[in-house]
Design a protein around this motif. Structure first.
Motif, PDB file in Angstrom:
ATOM      1  N   ASP A   1     -11.745   7.677  -3.697  1.00 23.06           N
ATOM      2  CA  ASP A   1     -10.868   6.891  -4.560  1.00 23.06           C
ATOM      3  C   ASP A   1     -11.594   6.452  -5.824  1.00 23.06           C
ATOM      4  O   ASP A   1     -11.038   6.482  -6.929  1.00 23.06           O
ATOM      5  CB  ASP A   1     -10.351   5.669  -3.804  1.00 23.06           C
TER       6      ASP A   1
ATOM      7  N   GLU B   1     -12.054   9.570  -7.872  1.00 28.40           N
ATOM      8  CA  GLU B   1     -10.834  10.357  -8.035  1.00 28.40           C
ATOM      9  C   GLU B   1     -11.105  11.824  -7.712  1.00 28.40           C
ATOM     10  O   GLU B   1     -10.879  12.740  -8.511  1.00 28.40           O
ATOM     11  CB  GLU B   1     -10.271  10.210  -9.454  1.00 28.40           C
TER      12      GLU B   1
ATOM     13  N   GLU C   1      -7.898  -3.495  -1.791  1.00 29.30           N
ATOM     14  CA  GLU C   1      -7.367  -2.140  -1.766  1.00 29.30           C
ATOM     15  C   GLU C   1      -7.834  -1.384  -0.521  1.00 29.30           C
ATOM     16  O   GLU C   1      -7.052  -0.657   0.119  1.00 29.30           O
ATOM     17  CB  GLU C   1      -7.809  -1.371  -3.019  1.00 29.30           C
TER      18      GLU C   1
ATOM     19  N   ARG D   1      -5.615   0.044   2.771  1.00 28.33           N
ATOM     20  CA  ARG D   1      -5.643   1.418   3.265  1.00 28.33           C
ATOM     21  C   ARG D   1      -6.039   1.494   4.738  1.00 28.33           C
ATOM     22  O   ARG D   1      -6.172   2.578   5.300  1.00 28.33           O
ATOM     23  CB  ARG D   1      -6.626   2.253   2.432  1.00 28.33           C
TER      24      ARG D   1
END
Length: 764
Positions: free
Chosen positions: A551, A554, A590, A594
């Motif tokens: 993440d 990317e 975040e 998840r």
């Protein structure tokens, strides 16, 4: 990154070589008291009284305890289950109750402000004992007055076998017999036992320094005997100056130091002196083997029958009769054996209790079994190499499961290249035998021994990895360090998964707050089981790191590589993120959304499918001095199959150190006792140990031809392999030099005995 398989320098060495290690005797706490144990000076007798008044009256003495003060404490329990054998009556009390059974048995203790005062006070204690007949000779023990109210001195007889042994001997072309006695000796670590305990009454918590090998087991037993929750006991890690198995049991002092700390509310320290170490820490070995082999016309084994006598000393220590069981279970070894029958007599005497010592049972049985094969070789005129080649299992016969249990599981050989091994050992044997034949050297002999060890006992082990926001990597393992290099090996295994240098990993063991559970380091299991737990924990940590980094960068997890403490995209090393940054990201909202747990790390429990079996061969070239009888080893070849060597140099060190100890047991070391049970070897003038001058050049061959299928790395334990075959090869070399393969019937082989054999040959 390929650290597994590399001889990485030991991570422990910088602190140890610079004198910065922290051993138990380095632990000193404000206000600590010193404990001294009052020990029996008689091997056997009834306790009729203990007068502690003079000791208690000395200024600076803070506590005196005798057996009556701890009569409510149960005997030290068994660590392993042995139901139905009647061993419970022979468990040791923490202080003698009513009767003493060996010289050195704890009968009272002193707590004082300094160690010298404690020793003076101990000498002021008067112990009245009514002497009883001492039982010393284990072969006579069953017919002598018993140490126990409900049993003879033969506590039990264990049996193992399979196949039709009667038919094997009926069909035999020849029957060969071997008899050999292995003397009582032990591992003698550089560091003696010791313990420091501190009790915090306000928090009701006990802290312990000095437990070795089986830290969590010690905590459980201590909690049981003190009748408190294990969570109130905190075990702390220290360096250890060797163990070799003999320090791994729970001893009376392990309870007494802690009990006194709780009783007084002050820290208590106890350090064993060398005389105590040689007379009260576990002895080992002392087995007598009678073995018969049934052979067909080609010299192939049809069956083996073995009867063994095992002297357990005065009490059954926590490991119970596991050494006795392993002795019977490992006699078949790597040989094709259609039928097998064995029994072992478990006997108690008025000697120091025994426990496991490096390759327990295997060292002893290998001497007897290999001598049987040497005698058969002479009988069939085949030679030592050929008789073994005909009887070793071939690759096509594996997996081999003859049909008996060993330590609670079916004995199964699932990997091995035994014929390849005998070819290598045989070539060396032939080369050296030609050397001494061509030189016409008198009284020089070559000996060969094949050995098999076992590793991985203990079902499971724990491992964990944690990476903090600074990128520091910590590895946690339930094993313990006794000098074998566990920190280095665990770091190597984790480093390969995490993409970091082993030197950047801190390995933590022996601390029950940081490592909540563990089985410990014994039975050559640290790498085999603990290493697999660490590997899986590190792999799971790496997988999580990739998920978080994917993440941040990317990118796909499939495109990420861990290296040099970074996670970067394949083909784009500049596109990277540090492990510390990933750890920091694990704590974000975040990540939580998840479904990721906070923190970068993982905990794992690895369950061992079954034991595995390292094996090897030893070839020894020895000379006998015709004037003194002195035995000199000229050279040694030692090949050892370990499946996969995580650190070859550490494996080599284990093998060399093991052989040195095996040499000691074969030629020098023996705990002798007189007819009254008095120890005759309570110092290093009387208990002889090998020095560097006794060791010949040793050529080692670390073999990786047969990885075990029971763990991902294929590793087999190597901690005991170097010693297992040493005694057998040395005995064979001496027998060859004397011209009689069955000449050696007892270890240690002394110069006096050799000289007597040489004189007898000259006079015949």
């Amino acid at each position: 990154m390929g650290f597994v398989g590399d001889s990485v320098a030991r991570l422990e060495d910088p602190r140890l070589l610079r004198g910065a290690g922290r051993f138990v005797d380095d632990i000193d706490l404000p206000g600590q008291l010193w404990m001294r144990v009052v020990r029996s000076t008689l091997a056997h007798g009834r306790l009729t009284g203990i007068d502690t008044s003079a000791a208690a009256a000395l200024a600076g003495v803070r506590l005196v305890l005798a057996g009556a003060d701890v009569a409510h404490v149960e005997p030290i329990p068994l660590r392993l289950p042995f139901d139905g054998l009647g061993l419970e009556q022979a468990l040791q009390p923490v202080l003698a109750q009513e009767r003493v059974r060996y010289v050195g048995e704890p009968v009272a203790l002193i707590l004082a402000e300094d160690p010298y005062l404690a020793e003076d006070a101990a000498e002021a204690v008067i112990v009245d004992v009514e002497p009883l007949e001492a039982v010393v000779d284990m072969l006579r023990a069953p017919s002598q007055p018993s140490l126990w109210p409900d049993s003879s001195n033969e506590l039990c007889v264990l049996e193992k076998g399979y196949g039709d042994i009667g038919a094997a001997f009926e069909q035999a072309e020849r029957v060969v017999t071997a008899e050999v006695a292995i003397g009582r000796h032990s591992g003698v670590p550089l560091e003696t036992r010791g313990l420091v305990c501190d009790f915090d009454a306000g928090r009701d918590e006990l802290t312990v320094w000095g437990a070795t090998l089986v830290t969590h087991y010690h905590r459980k037993v201590l909690a049981r005997l003190l009748k408190r929750s294990p969570t109130t006991i905190h075990m702390r890690s220290t360096d250890a100056g060797g163990s070799f198995g003999v320090r791994g049991d729970f001893f009376p002092e392990d309870f007494l130091v802690a009990y006194c700390a709780v009783l007084t509310g002050r820290p208590v320290k106890w350090i064993e002196d060398r005389a105590e170490n040689l007379t009260t820490t576990n002895h080992a070995r002392e087995q007598t083997h009678h073995m018969r082999g049934a052979f067909d016309t080609e010299g192939r084994l049809l069956g083996v029958e073995a009867e063994v006598w095992h002297n357990k000393g005065a009490y059954i220590r926590p490991t119970g009769v596991i050494v006795s069981e392993l002795t019977l279970g490992m006699i078949p070894g790597p040989y094709r054996l259609p039928a097998y029958a064995s029994k072992i007599h478990v006997l108690t005497t008025n000697k120091t209790p025994v426990g496991p010592y490096r390759a327990p049972g295997r060292y002893e049985l290998t001497v007897a079994r290999e001598q049987l094969l040497d005698l058969a070789a002479a009988e069939f005129n085949l030679g030592p190499v050929e008789i073994r080649r005909r009887n070793l299992l071939t690759a096509s016969e594996l997996p081999y499961e003859p049909g008996f249990e060993l330590a609670g599981e079916s004995f199964l050989l699932d990997s091995g290249d035994f014929i390849g091994l005998i070819d290598q050992a045989g070539a060396k044997y032939a080369e050296w035998r030609d050397d001494i034949t061509g030189a016409n050297v008198e009284r020089r002999g070559i000996g060969l021994s094949i050995f098999m060890d076992k590793s991985g006992l203990g079902l499971y082990e724990t491992g964990a990895v944690d990476i903090d926001t600074a990128g520091a990597v910590r590895v946690f393992v339930g094993g313990a360090s006794s000098g074998q290099g566990i920190e280095t090996v665990m770091a190597q295994i984790a480093a390969d998964e995490l993409g970091v240098d082993p030197a950047d990993i801190q390995v933590i063991h022996g601390d029950s707050d940081l490592v909540p559970d563990g089985v410990g380091s014994w039975s050559s299991r640290s790498t085999v089981i603990g290493g697999m737990a660490v590997q899986t924990a590190a792999r799971r940590t790496a997988e999580k790191a990739k998920r978080i980094a994917a993440d941040l960068l990317e990118a796909s997890t499939d495109d990420l590589i861990l290296a040099d403490g970074l996670i970067h995209v394949a083909g784009a090393p500049a596109k990277s993120v540090a492990l510390g940054q990933v750890a920091e990201a694990c704590g974000t909202l975040e990540a939580a959304q998840r479904g990721e747990d906070p923190g970068l790390g993982a905990r794992e429990v690895h369950f061992d499918e079954r034991m595995n079996y390292p094996y090897g061969a030893v070839v020894v070239d020895a000379s006998l001095d015709s004037e003194s009888g002195q035995i000199r080893l000229n050279r040694v070849w030692l090949g050892c199959e370990v499946g996969k060597a995580v650190n070859p140099k550490l494996v080599e060190g284990q093998v060399l150190g093991g052989f040195a100890q095996g040499l000691g047991g074969a030629l020098l070391e023996e705990f002798a006792f007189d007819e009254n049970g008095q120890p005759q070897a309570a110092n290093f003038m009387d208990y002889l140990m090998p020095t560097a001058a006794d060791l010949p050049p040793i050529e080692t061959e670390i073999l990786e031809n047969a990885p075990t299928p029971t763990n991902p790395l294929g590793v087999k334990g190597a901690g005991e392999a170097g010693i297992a075959g040493a005694g057998g090869a040395i005995a064979a070399a001496v027998g060859h030099a004397l011209g009689d393969p069955g000449a050696v019937r007892a270890l240690p082989i002394t110069a006096d005995w050799v000289l007597a054999q040489l004189i007898a040959k000259r006079d015949s």
